[in-house]
Write a protein that holds these residues in place. Sequence first.
Motif, PDB file in Angstrom:
ATOM      1  N   ASP A  73      72.699 -37.451  43.171  1.00 11.44           N
ATOM      2  CA  ASP A  73      73.554 -38.387  42.429  1.00 11.44           C
ATOM      3  C   ASP A  73      72.879 -39.745  42.288  1.00 11.44           C
ATOM      4  OD1 ASP A  73      75.587 -36.530  42.101  1.00 11.44           O
ATOM      5  OD2 ASP A  73      76.565 -37.074  43.996  1.00 11.44           O
ATOM      6  N   TRP A  74      72.253 -40.202  43.397  1.00 11.22           N
ATOM      7  CA  TRP A  74      71.617 -41.517  43.363  1.00 11.22           C
ATOM      8  C   TRP A  74      70.480 -41.553  42.349  1.00 11.22           C
ATOM      9  CZ3 TRP A  74      66.993 -43.948  43.931  1.00 11.22           C
ATOM     10  CH2 TRP A  74      67.031 -45.326  44.142  1.00 11.22           C
ATOM     11  N   ARG A 132      77.553 -36.383  54.887  1.00  6.11           N
ATOM     12  CA  ARG A 132      78.400 -36.624  53.704  1.00  6.11           C
ATOM     13  C   ARG A 132      79.600 -35.682  53.698  1.00  6.11           C
ATOM     14  NH1 ARG A 132      77.191 -35.634  48.925  1.00  6.11           N
ATOM     15  NH2 ARG A 132      75.529 -34.095  49.244  1.00  6.11           N
ATOM     16  N   TYR A 147      80.951 -46.010  54.202  1.00  8.81           N
ATOM     17  CA  TYR A 147      81.272 -44.711  53.605  1.00  8.81           C
ATOM     18  C   TYR A 147      82.407 -44.016  54.348  1.00  8.81           C
ATOM     19  CZ  TYR A 147      76.695 -45.355  51.401  1.00  8.81           C
ATOM     20  OH  TYR A 147      75.633 -45.852  50.693  1.00  8.81           O
ATOM     21  N   GLU A 177      83.248 -47.112  50.004  1.00  7.15           N
ATOM     22  CA  GLU A 177      82.317 -46.664  48.982  1.00  7.15           C
ATOM     23  C   GLU A 177      82.088 -45.168  49.152  1.00  7.15           C
ATOM     24  OE1 GLU A 177      78.656 -48.799  48.746  1.00  7.15           O
ATOM     25  OE2 GLU A 177      79.615 -50.755  49.053  1.00  7.15           O
ATOM     26  N   GLU A 178      81.743 -44.510  48.065  1.00  5.68           N
ATOM     27  CA  GLU A 178      81.443 -43.085  48.145  1.00  5.68           C
ATOM     28  C   GLU A 178      79.996 -42.899  48.598  1.00  5.68           C
ATOM     29  OE1 GLU A 178      81.450 -39.065  45.317  1.00  5.68           O
ATOM     30  OE2 GLU A 178      82.227 -40.974  44.560  1.00  5.68           O
ATOM     31  N   TYR A 179      79.792 -41.971  49.506  1.00  2.00           N
ATOM     32  CA  TYR A 179      78.449 -41.687  50.034  1.00  2.00           C
ATOM     33  C   TYR A 179      77.706 -40.840  48.994  1.00  2.00           C
ATOM     34  CZ  TYR A 179      75.117 -40.754  53.874  1.00  2.00           C
ATOM     35  OH  TYR A 179      74.012 -40.701  54.679  1.00  2.00           O
ATOM     36  N   PRO A 180      76.732 -41.413  48.291  1.00  3.92           N
ATOM     37  CA  PRO A 180      76.051 -40.652  47.235  1.00  3.92           C
ATOM     38  C   PRO A 180      75.004 -39.699  47.812  1.00  3.92           C
ATOM     39  CG  PRO A 180      75.070 -42.817  47.407  1.00  3.92           C
ATOM     40  CD  PRO A 180      76.213 -42.794  48.395  1.00  3.92           C
ATOM     41  N   SER A 181      74.867 -38.564  47.189  1.00  7.94           N
ATOM     42  CA  SER A 181      73.766 -37.672  47.546  1.00  7.94           C
ATOM     43  C   SER A 181      72.501 -38.201  46.894  1.00  7.94           C
ATOM     44  CB  SER A 181      74.044 -36.255  47.047  1.00  7.94           C
ATOM     45  OG  SER A 181      74.001 -36.224  45.618  1.00  7.94           O
ATOM     46  N   ASP A 235      71.716 -41.782  38.821  1.00  2.00           N
ATOM     47  CA  ASP A 235      72.296 -43.083  38.484  1.00  2.00           C
ATOM     48  C   ASP A 235      71.282 -44.224  38.512  1.00  2.00           C
ATOM     49  OD1 ASP A 235      74.764 -41.885  38.229  1.00  2.00           O
ATOM     50  OD2 ASP A 235      75.433 -42.413  40.252  1.00  2.00           O
ATOM     51  N   HIS A 236      70.225 -44.082  39.317  1.00  2.00           N
ATOM     52  CA  HIS A 236      69.353 -45.238  39.554  1.00  2.00           C
ATOM     53  C   HIS A 236      67.870 -44.962  39.335  1.00  2.00           C
ATOM     54  CE1 HIS A 236      72.752 -47.436  41.261  1.00  2.00           C
ATOM     55  NE2 HIS A 236      73.028 -46.365  41.994  1.00  2.00           N
TER      56      HIS A 236
END
Length: 211
Positions: A18-19, A98, A6, A11-15, A22-23
Amino acid sequence: MYTRVYSSGEEEYPSLVDWLHDHYEEFVQVHAVEVAERFKKSGLFESVELLNMHEEGAGLLEKFFCDYVPNANNTCRAIQTGNMTLQSNVGGYHDYDRLVIAASLQNRTRREIRKPVEISRAARKIVKALEDKGIASSYIPKKCLSTDLWERMLQTEQIHERTYFPEWYERQGGDEGLRQSLEEVTGTKFCTLDVENILQTGMMDPILKNI
């Protein structure tokens, strides 16, 4: 190791927010309840049991080794007598990490910050600077779970707990009790720093330039 990915910008560090957006569907598939169901349906296991880590009384490890694992008498006794050292993973708050990484990549910090130990140190400096200036966390822009995802998570947990731990679930207040519990932690557990907004407005630039 992941921090370097990161901090280098690979890669972007996801919060967490956000994670989850997305998942979440992937997460549900590896949730203990879903995994247990697949194990049961496979026919490969004699018995599949779910343990409630929130149940009052004996700890989870004690219940596991004393009540479920065959011939684990020595381990069971060691836990019960306190002769076994138990260590738990302690979660950390990584939002300011982040922010440090994003600020460094945009050259907002006094110098480049890449190493994990430097990132953690810089994050602590930001927190202290905010405290010294009397800036409450409520004034810092945040992103929270969408209402739709929050309701989806609530419904999933309600179904799981109602199905697998019905007596315990009702003692905790049932559906309404779970809703209240989630509402109480939403502001802290399911909201994260809006790093993009913070950097766009420049509201923390005076602090970032000194780390």
